[in-house]
Design a protein around this motif. Sequence first.
Motif, mmCIF file in Angstrom:
data_model
loop_
_atom_site.group_PDB
_atom_site.id
_atom_site.type_symbol
_atom_site.label_atom_id
_atom_site.label_comp_id
_atom_site.label_asym_id
_atom_site.label_seq_id
_atom_site.Cartn_x
_atom_site.Cartn_y
_atom_site.Cartn_z
ATOM 1 N N ASN A 39 -35.469 -32.800 44.062
ATOM 2 C CA ASN A 39 -34.500 -33.324 43.096
ATOM 3 C C ASN A 39 -33.232 -32.493 43.148
ATOM 4 O O ASN A 39 -33.247 -31.346 43.573
ATOM 5 C CB ASN A 39 -35.020 -33.242 41.652
ATOM 6 N N ILE A 40 -32.159 -33.093 42.646
ATOM 7 C CA ILE A 40 -30.937 -32.347 42.342
ATOM 8 C C ILE A 40 -30.600 -32.683 40.897
ATOM 9 O O ILE A 40 -30.483 -33.854 40.537
ATOM 10 C CB ILE A 40 -29.766 -32.715 43.263
ATOM 11 N N TYR A 41 -30.482 -31.648 40.082
ATOM 12 C CA TYR A 41 -30.129 -31.810 38.673
ATOM 13 C C TYR A 41 -28.707 -31.311 38.481
ATOM 14 O O TYR A 41 -28.347 -30.241 38.970
ATOM 15 C CB TYR A 41 -31.074 -31.013 37.769
ATOM 16 N N VAL A 42 -27.905 -32.082 37.760
ATOM 17 C CA VAL A 42 -26.505 -31.734 37.547
ATOM 18 C C VAL A 42 -26.259 -31.590 36.055
ATOM 19 O O VAL A 42 -26.643 -32.455 35.266
ATOM 20 C CB VAL A 42 -25.575 -32.831 38.122
ATOM 21 N N ARG A 43 -25.624 -30.465 35.684
ATOM 22 C CA ARG A 43 -25.282 -30.256 34.277
ATOM 23 C C ARG A 43 -23.936 -29.541 34.192
ATOM 24 O O ARG A 43 -23.568 -28.773 35.079
ATOM 25 C CB ARG A 43 -26.364 -29.478 33.543
ATOM 26 N N PRO A 44 -23.212 -29.786 33.110
ATOM 27 C CA PRO A 44 -21.924 -29.114 32.946
ATOM 28 C C PRO A 44 -22.100 -27.656 32.533
ATOM 29 O O PRO A 44 -23.047 -27.325 31.809
ATOM 30 C CB PRO A 44 -21.235 -29.901 31.828
ATOM 31 N N ILE A 45 -21.205 -26.830 33.024
ATOM 32 C CA ILE A 45 -21.160 -25.424 32.620
ATOM 33 C C ILE A 45 -19.695 -25.035 32.436
ATOM 34 O O ILE A 45 -18.795 -25.714 32.925
ATOM 35 C CB ILE A 45 -21.827 -24.480 33.648
ATOM 36 N N LEU A 46 -19.490 -23.935 31.738
ATOM 37 C CA LEU A 46 -18.141 -23.381 31.606
ATOM 38 C C LEU A 46 -18.011 -22.196 32.539
ATOM 39 O O LEU A 46 -18.842 -21.291 32.518
ATOM 40 C CB LEU A 46 -17.869 -22.949 30.168
ATOM 41 N N ASP A 47 -16.967 -22.202 33.347
ATOM 42 C CA ASP A 47 -16.687 -21.110 34.266
ATOM 43 C C ASP A 47 -15.241 -20.701 34.025
ATOM 44 O O ASP A 47 -14.322 -21.439 34.391
ATOM 45 C CB ASP A 47 -16.915 -21.577 35.701
ATOM 46 N N LYS A 52 -17.053 -27.125 34.744
ATOM 47 C CA LYS A 52 -17.523 -27.335 36.117
ATOM 48 C C LYS A 52 -18.930 -27.896 36.057
ATOM 49 O O LYS A 52 -19.502 -28.039 34.975
ATOM 50 C CB LYS A 52 -17.488 -26.026 36.902
ATOM 51 N N LEU A 53 -19.477 -28.195 37.215
ATOM 52 C CA LEU A 53 -20.829 -28.729 37.281
ATOM 53 C C LEU A 53 -21.732 -27.785 38.063
ATOM 54 O O LEU A 53 -21.360 -27.299 39.133
ATOM 55 C CB LEU A 53 -20.840 -30.107 37.945
ATOM 56 N N GLU A 54 -22.907 -27.545 37.490
ATOM 57 C CA GLU A 54 -23.920 -26.761 38.176
ATOM 58 C C GLU A 54 -24.902 -27.726 38.823
ATOM 59 O O GLU A 54 -25.447 -28.604 38.158
ATOM 60 C CB GLU A 54 -24.676 -25.868 37.192
ATOM 61 N N LEU A 55 -25.098 -27.579 40.122
ATOM 62 C CA LEU A 55 -26.054 -28.386 40.856
ATOM 63 C C LEU A 55 -27.287 -27.535 41.112
ATOM 64 O O LEU A 55 -27.184 -26.469 41.724
ATOM 65 C CB LEU A 55 -25.478 -28.857 42.193
ATOM 66 N N LYS A 56 -28.408 -27.982 40.590
ATOM 67 C CA LYS A 56 -29.662 -27.261 40.778
ATOM 68 C C LYS A 56 -30.482 -28.039 41.801
ATOM 69 O O LYS A 56 -30.897 -29.163 41.550
ATOM 70 C CB LYS A 56 -30.429 -27.142 39.472
ATOM 71 N N PHE A 57 -30.680 -27.426 42.970
ATOM 72 C CA PHE A 57 -31.461 -28.032 44.040
ATOM 73 C C PHE A 57 -32.913 -27.598 43.873
ATOM 74 O O PHE A 57 -33.226 -26.419 44.024
ATOM 75 C CB PHE A 57 -30.933 -27.592 45.407
ATOM 76 N N LYS A 58 -33.780 -28.528 43.530
ATOM 77 C CA LYS A 58 -35.193 -28.227 43.287
ATOM 78 C C LYS A 58 -35.976 -28.530 44.563
ATOM 79 O O LYS A 58 -36.144 -29.685 44.952
ATOM 80 C CB LYS A 58 -35.720 -29.077 42.127
ATOM 81 N N PHE A 59 -36.390 -27.457 45.218
ATOM 82 C CA PHE A 59 -37.230 -27.575 46.411
ATOM 83 C C PHE A 59 -38.686 -27.407 46.000
ATOM 84 O O PHE A 59 -38.981 -27.027 44.865
ATOM 85 C CB PHE A 59 -36.848 -26.491 47.432
ATOM 86 N N ARG A 61 -40.701 -25.080 46.803
ATOM 87 C CA ARG A 61 -41.078 -23.688 46.536
ATOM 88 C C ARG A 61 -39.974 -22.836 45.917
ATOM 89 O O ARG A 61 -40.196 -21.671 45.617
ATOM 90 C CB ARG A 61 -41.546 -23.029 47.829
ATOM 91 N N GLU A 62 -38.782 -23.386 45.761
ATOM 92 C CA GLU A 62 -37.690 -22.593 45.201
ATOM 93 C C GLU A 62 -36.632 -23.498 44.586
ATOM 94 O O GLU A 62 -36.659 -24.713 44.750
ATOM 95 C CB GLU A 62 -37.061 -21.703 46.275
ATOM 96 N N GLU A 63 -35.701 -22.857 43.885
ATOM 97 C CA GLU A 63 -34.563 -23.554 43.304
ATOM 98 C C GLU A 63 -33.297 -22.825 43.719
ATOM 99 O O GLU A 63 -33.257 -21.595 43.688
ATOM 100 C CB GLU A 63 -34.663 -23.571 41.778
ATOM 101 N N LEU A 64 -32.283 -23.571 44.110
ATOM 102 C CA LEU A 64 -30.990 -23.004 44.466
ATOM 103 C C LEU A 64 -29.937 -23.629 43.577
ATOM 104 O O LEU A 64 -30.044 -24.800 43.198
ATOM 105 C CB LEU A 64 -30.654 -23.290 45.936
ATOM 106 N N PHE A 65 -28.910 -22.848 43.251
ATOM 107 C CA PHE A 65 -27.850 -23.312 42.363
ATOM 108 C C PHE A 65 -26.508 -23.230 43.065
ATOM 109 O O PHE A 65 -26.246 -22.290 43.805
ATOM 110 C CB PHE A 65 -27.800 -22.443 41.093
ATOM 111 N N GLU A 66 -25.672 -24.220 42.809
ATOM 112 C CA GLU A 66 -24.291 -24.213 43.284
ATOM 113 C C GLU A 66 -23.405 -24.626 42.127
ATOM 114 O O GLU A 66 -23.793 -25.464 41.312
ATOM 115 C CB GLU A 66 -24.089 -25.210 44.437
ATOM 116 N N ILE A 67 -22.203 -24.069 42.078
ATOM 117 C CA ILE A 67 -21.233 -24.453 41.053
ATOM 118 C C ILE A 67 -20.057 -25.112 41.748
ATOM 119 O O ILE A 67 -19.534 -24.598 42.741
ATOM 120 C CB ILE A 67 -20.789 -23.222 40.232
ATOM 121 N N HIS A 68 -19.665 -26.279 41.210
ATOM 122 C CA HIS A 68 -18.591 -27.070 41.808
ATOM 123 C C HIS A 68 -17.638 -27.563 40.730
ATOM 124 O O HIS A 68 -18.026 -27.714 39.576
ATOM 125 C CB HIS A 68 -19.172 -28.300 42.524
ATOM 126 N N THR A 69 -16.414 -27.859 41.146
ATOM 127 C CA THR A 69 -15.523 -28.585 40.248
ATOM 128 C C THR A 69 -16.105 -29.996 40.120
ATOM 129 O O THR A 69 -16.942 -30.410 40.934
ATOM 130 C CB THR A 69 -14.090 -28.671 40.810
#
Length: 130
Positions: A39-47, A52-59, A61-69
């Motif tokens: 899955n990829i979960y997207v939620r707003p964050i303040l930077d 901005k939007l935080e993209l949480k990549f749910k693998f 065995r792990e989770e990775l996060f990216e922050i994007h405009t």
Amino acid sequence: MPFKETFSEFYSKVKLSLEDGTFAKLTLAKTIGNTDLMNIYVRPILDENTLKLELKFKFQREELFEIHTIDSAFSRLLEFINNPFLSAILFSTEFDLTYKLNKKRAVSVIEQSPSFGNANEVLLKYLESK
């Protein structure tokens, strides 16, 4: 990319829900086959006081996060439409909007009753401060 135009229309609704304070969350789901990325979960964050939007990549065995405009998140998410995800769901307080690809890769966008009664708290605080 064959799905850029249709996904762009869908994403314009995502941006509108962020602007009007009805956005709850965005999820990319329903993968093709058994993939490591589930899955990829997207939620707003303040930077630095910028929304901005935080993209949480749910693998598996792990989770990775990216922050994007908000705009750069579109390009990043587009990469995953049809490979491996067949659906994206916008949850807002006004409606749920599902972007779906069928087996023949025809796109449908379905609007349903909202699943969430409250918008994302970070988004509401940001909009209140403006």
